[in-house]
Structure formats: C-alpha cells, structure tokens
Design an enzyme around this catalytic site. Structure first.
Site, short mmCIF file in Angstrom:
data_model
loop_
_atom_site.label_atom_id
_atom_site.label_comp_id
_atom_site.label_asym_id
_atom_site.label_seq_id
_atom_site.Cartn_x
_atom_site.Cartn_y
_atom_site.Cartn_z
CG HIS A 1 67.48 50.39 39.60
ND1 HIS A 1 66.92 50.38 38.35
CD2 HIS A 1 66.55 49.85 40.43
CE1 HIS A 1 65.70 49.86 38.41
NE2 HIS A 1 65.46 49.52 39.65
NE ARG B 1 60.61 45.26 49.84
CZ ARG B 1 60.51 45.85 48.65
NH1 ARG B 1 60.24 47.14 48.56
NH2 ARG B 1 60.70 45.16 47.55
CB SER C 1 64.09 45.39 33.59
OG SER C 1 65.20 45.76 34.38
CB CYS D 1 65.54 46.77 42.88
SG CYS D 1 64.17 47.72 42.19
CB SER E 1 60.92 41.63 35.29
OG SER E 1 60.56 42.35 34.20
P1 NAP Z 1 56.05 41.61 36.45
O1 NAP Z 1 57.04 41.43 35.37
O2 NAP Z 1 54.85 42.45 36.18
O3 NAP Z 1 55.56 40.15 36.94
C1 NAP Z 1 54.49 40.00 37.83
C2 NAP Z 1 54.26 38.53 38.13
O4 NAP Z 1 53.14 38.43 39.05
C3 NAP Z 1 53.90 37.69 36.90
O5 NAP Z 1 54.47 36.41 37.01
C4 NAP Z 1 52.37 37.58 37.00
O6 NAP Z 1 51.84 36.42 36.39
C5 NAP Z 1 52.22 37.48 38.52
N1 NAP Z 1 50.86 37.81 38.93
C6 NAP Z 1 50.12 38.89 38.58
N2 NAP Z 1 48.87 38.81 39.14
C7 NAP Z 1 48.84 37.65 39.84
C8 NAP Z 1 47.85 36.98 40.60
N3 NAP Z 1 46.63 37.49 40.78
N4 NAP Z 1 48.16 35.79 41.17
C9 NAP Z 1 49.39 35.25 41.01
N5 NAP Z 1 50.39 35.82 40.28
C10 NAP Z 1 50.12 37.01 39.71
O7 NAP Z 1 56.71 42.24 37.75
P2 NAP Z 1 58.24 42.14 38.26
O8 NAP Z 1 58.99 43.30 37.80
O9 NAP Z 1 58.76 40.78 38.01
O10 NAP Z 1 58.05 42.37 39.82
C11 NAP Z 1 57.52 41.35 40.68
C12 NAP Z 1 57.59 41.86 42.11
O11 NAP Z 1 58.96 42.10 42.46
C13 NAP Z 1 56.85 43.19 42.34
O12 NAP Z 1 56.28 43.20 43.61
C14 NAP Z 1 57.99 44.22 42.23
O13 NAP Z 1 57.71 45.40 42.94
C15 NAP Z 1 59.15 43.46 42.85
N6 NAP Z 1 60.50 43.86 42.40
C16 NAP Z 1 60.75 44.06 41.08
C17 NAP Z 1 62.05 44.37 40.68
C18 NAP Z 1 62.41 44.62 39.24
O14 NAP Z 1 63.55 45.10 38.98
N7 NAP Z 1 61.54 44.32 38.27
C19 NAP Z 1 63.07 44.48 41.62
C20 NAP Z 1 62.77 44.27 42.97
C21 NAP Z 1 61.48 43.95 43.33
P3 NAP Z 1 51.18 36.46 34.91
O15 NAP Z 1 52.32 36.55 33.95
O16 NAP Z 1 50.46 35.16 34.82
O17 NAP Z 1 50.29 37.67 34.86
#
Ligand code: NAP
Length: 351
Positions: free
Chosen positions: A241, A113, A178, A148, A14
């Site tokens: 949010h 963090r 999301s 976030c 995401s």
């Molecule tokens: P997500 O949609 O689940 O995406 C996770 C990503 O990590 C995907 O690209 C996945 O790749 C990759 N990944 C998973 N296992 C891995 C591994 N072993 N080695 C390398 N890459 C790996 O999650 P997201 O919402 O984008 O969040 C990503 C991070 O940002 C998290 O730590 C989350 O807490 C933080 N965050 C999220 C938001 C939000 O609004 N979503 C806001 C602030 C911070 P594959 O597709 O190949 O599995």
C-alpha cells in the site's frame, strides 16, 4: 525452554498464508493448529490451498500435511495463542470465544479495534497500551493490529507527534489488490483501472491512527485529538500500500530535521532485539521517485516502512509518501512482532 503453541485462524486466506510462511522455524512459537471455514476444515493444508498459495513457490513442508480444523477452541485445544486472519464477518465472535477460553488472541480483523480496552498495537508505536490488558474481563486477552493502510503512516506520525505535535493529517491511499483477500477484486474490474472506493476503509483510516497514538487513562485508551481526512483507492498493484500524506504540525521544523528523526527512530522491538523487528523502523529514501512497491516492498524483509518525497506543503506543513507491505507489516508480520513483544514482556506463557 518450550515454545508457545500457536494457531492461525483464517489460515487459508491472504493473511493466513503469510502467517504460515513467517512462522516457519520461529524462535518462540510452534504452529500447531490451522483453522478456516467449514469449506476447508477436514482437508490437509495442501488440499485446502489448491491454487491458492501465492506468497512463495511452495507451501512450507511443515504445514503441507497439517489438518485444517474449524475455528473454535474445542477444535484447537492445545493452543496458548491464536493469530486471527479471519473474514471480519465472523472474526469478532470467534475471537471472543477464544478469549473466554483463556487463549490470547492477536487479530488482524477490524471487529475489536474499537473496543476501548483493546489495544490497536503497533509494537514500535504504543507498547505501553498493553497496560489495558489488565482491564479486559476475559481470561485470554485480545490485541489487534491496525488497518494495513495506516500501519506505515502511523509509524511515521509517531516520531513527528513526539517531537512537534500533530494538528491534522490528509491522506490519499493507493492500495494493493491483495488487501482485498483472495480471490478479491475481479481482474476485469482492476486491470488498467483505479477504483476510488474501498468500502469502510476511510472510516478506519480516519480513526485508528489516533487510537494508536493515544494515551491509556484509567484502563482505557483515549485517542489523540488530531483529525484525519482520507481518500482510499484500489490500484492494480499485487502487494504494497502506497500512501501520500500531508501533515500540519503544532511546532515549526525543517525537512532535514524530520528526515533525521525518522532515520534514527527505534522502538521497543529493536531495543529487545525481537526476531521479527526490522533494523530500520523507517527508511527515508533520498531518490526523487521512491518509494515504489515493485522496488521497495521487501525493505527490511517487508517490515520496514519506506518513506520518500518529503517536501513543504502549501496547505499543510509537509507532504511525503509512505510504502508498507500490507500482508507483512500491515498484517501477519506485525501480528507476530506484537506476539514476540508480549512474550518478551512476560505477558504470555505456555500452558
Ligand atoms: P481472505 O483471503 O478472504 O481470507 C479469509 C479467511 O477467513 C480464509 O482463511 C477463510 O477460510 C476464513 N473464513 C471465512 N469464513 C469463515 C468462517 N465462517 N469461519 C472460519 N473461517 C472463515 O482475507 P484476508 O485478506 O486474508 O483477510 C483476513 C482478515 O485480515 C480480514 O479481516 C481483513 O480485513 C484483515 N486484513 C487483511 C489484510 C490484507 O492485506 N489482505 C491486511 C490487514 C488486515 P476459507 O478459505 O475456508 O473460506
């Protein structure tokens, strides 16, 4: 002048796809590497993103045929900086590997963090925290974004703390789907429903704003000393949010004075005219029933914090509502703004 070569780790998630969208034709940065898990590595970005691209009608042309690689420094040899949007189960260790390899890391994950020499950087709030980078032992430095949910809240608290001091804060969040990544929360669980638990979220919300609003003392960040109590809820909204905030201040003030301070608030990104800096950091909306995610989410290209409903609070001093875009201001957009700040301050150079 040559651009800084950057990579995105977690490029298929995401947050990762927001990076791809926001880094297209960036003035300072050239996106040269996309990293993800073994499941995606070896595929082109289009192949890896089958049915997963959600942030615009089409994947930007420049990224479609880029090869996705594994997330480690040897698979991404050219990068000067990586933006990390990796799953937090793996992010901490991988980010440390990059820092040891001399690559700057700007992360959205929670793992680093809480390290006291790692800034939780919000470019308009605490640019002076970049001083702690001098005390990190690795040749590449690690910077994190805040969670976030509290990104917009902390932005609204900063001018209040400067002008009046903060005694305590009470927060109730209504967080978008999301925020849980993709595919995230099952539709059967969230449609027509509210889930009153987001694992680990309240702990982050009750600690990170104080770190962001803290001071650098002897190379470490000393958190501000007010307390926060929070309730975090998942609601059936796609992006954005919304957070209801009550705040007790150390000095008395008025609704009008707070609105004026918020509307006039400017940070270093605005003074430096950074490419991703919103013109208005905080936009106070006078309409009685705003902000609303469906209407106000893209205020300032998703980088402005929208605020409304400021009024006296019978338990605290004032209460108000904050809206910010979780994958732009709360993640990729804020990380890019942090990188722009670091670059403009001369802390980041091309190899
Ligand atoms: P997500 O949609 O689940 O995406 C996770 C990503 O990590 C995907 O690209 C996945 O790749 C990759 N990944 C998973 N296992 C891995 C591994 N072993 N080695 C390398 N890459 C790996 O999650 P997201 O919402 O984008 O969040 C990503 C991070 O940002 C998290 O730590 C989350 O807490 C933080 N965050 C999220 C938001 C939000 O609004 N979503 C806001 C602030 C911070 P594959 O597709 O190949 O599995």
């Amino acid at each position: 002048m040559s651009k800084i070569k950057v990579g995105v780790l977690g490029a298929t998630g995401s947050v990762g796809q927001r990076f791809i969208q926001l880094l297209e034709n960036h003035e300072y940065f050239d996106l040269v590497a996309l990293g993800a898990s073994d499941k995606s590595a070896g595929k082109t970005y289009s192949e890896a993103m089958q049915s997963r691209w959600k942030v615009s009608p089409k994947i930007p042309e420049y990224a479609k045929n880029m090869k996705v690689v594994k997330c480690n420094p040897s698979d991404t040899p050219d990068v000067d900086l990586v933006f990390s949007g990796m799953d937090s189960d793996v992010a901490g260790e991988v980010e440390t590997e990059y820092a040891n390899a001399g690559v700057m890391v700007i992360s959205n994950s929670k793992n680093h963090r809480t390290d006291d020499d790692v800034p939780v950087l919000s470019a308009e709030v605490n640019p002076e925290h970049l001083d702690v980078l001098n005390f990190q032992k690795t040749s590449g430095k690690i910077i994190t974004n805040s969670n976030c949910t509290i990104m917009g809240v902390t932005i609204t608290l900063k001018p209040l703390m400067e002008a009046f001091g903060i005694e305590s804060v009470f927060i109730v969040s209504m967080q978008a789907i999301s925020g849980a990544g993709y595919p995230g929360v099952p539709s059967m669980d969230i449609l027509g429903n509210v889930i009153p638990l987001i694992g680990g979220e309240e702990e982050k919300v009750e600690m990170e704003p104080q770190k962001c609003l803290g001071k650098v003392v002897d190379g470490k960040i000393k958190s501000a000393d007010f307390k926060i109590s929070s309730h975090c809820n998942r609601v059936p909204v796609i992006d954005g949010h919304t957070v209801c905030v009550s705040v007790k201040l150390k000095k008395q003030t008025t609704v009008d004075e707070i609105k004026k301070i918020w509307n006039e608030y400017q940070g270093e990104p605005q003074k430096l005219n950074l490419p991703s800096a919103p013109k208005k950091v905080i936009d106070y909306l006078e309409e009685k029933d705003r902000p609303q995610p469906r209407i106000d989410l893209m205020n300032g290209n998703g980088m402005t914090t929208s605020v409304g409903r400021l009024r006296p609070d019978p338990l605290f001093d004032f209460k108000y509502v904050v809206l910010s875009h979780n994958t732009i201001r709360g993640a990729a957009g804020a990380a890019i703004l942090n990188a722009e700040l670091v670059y403009k301050k001369g802390l980041l150079r091309a190899k």
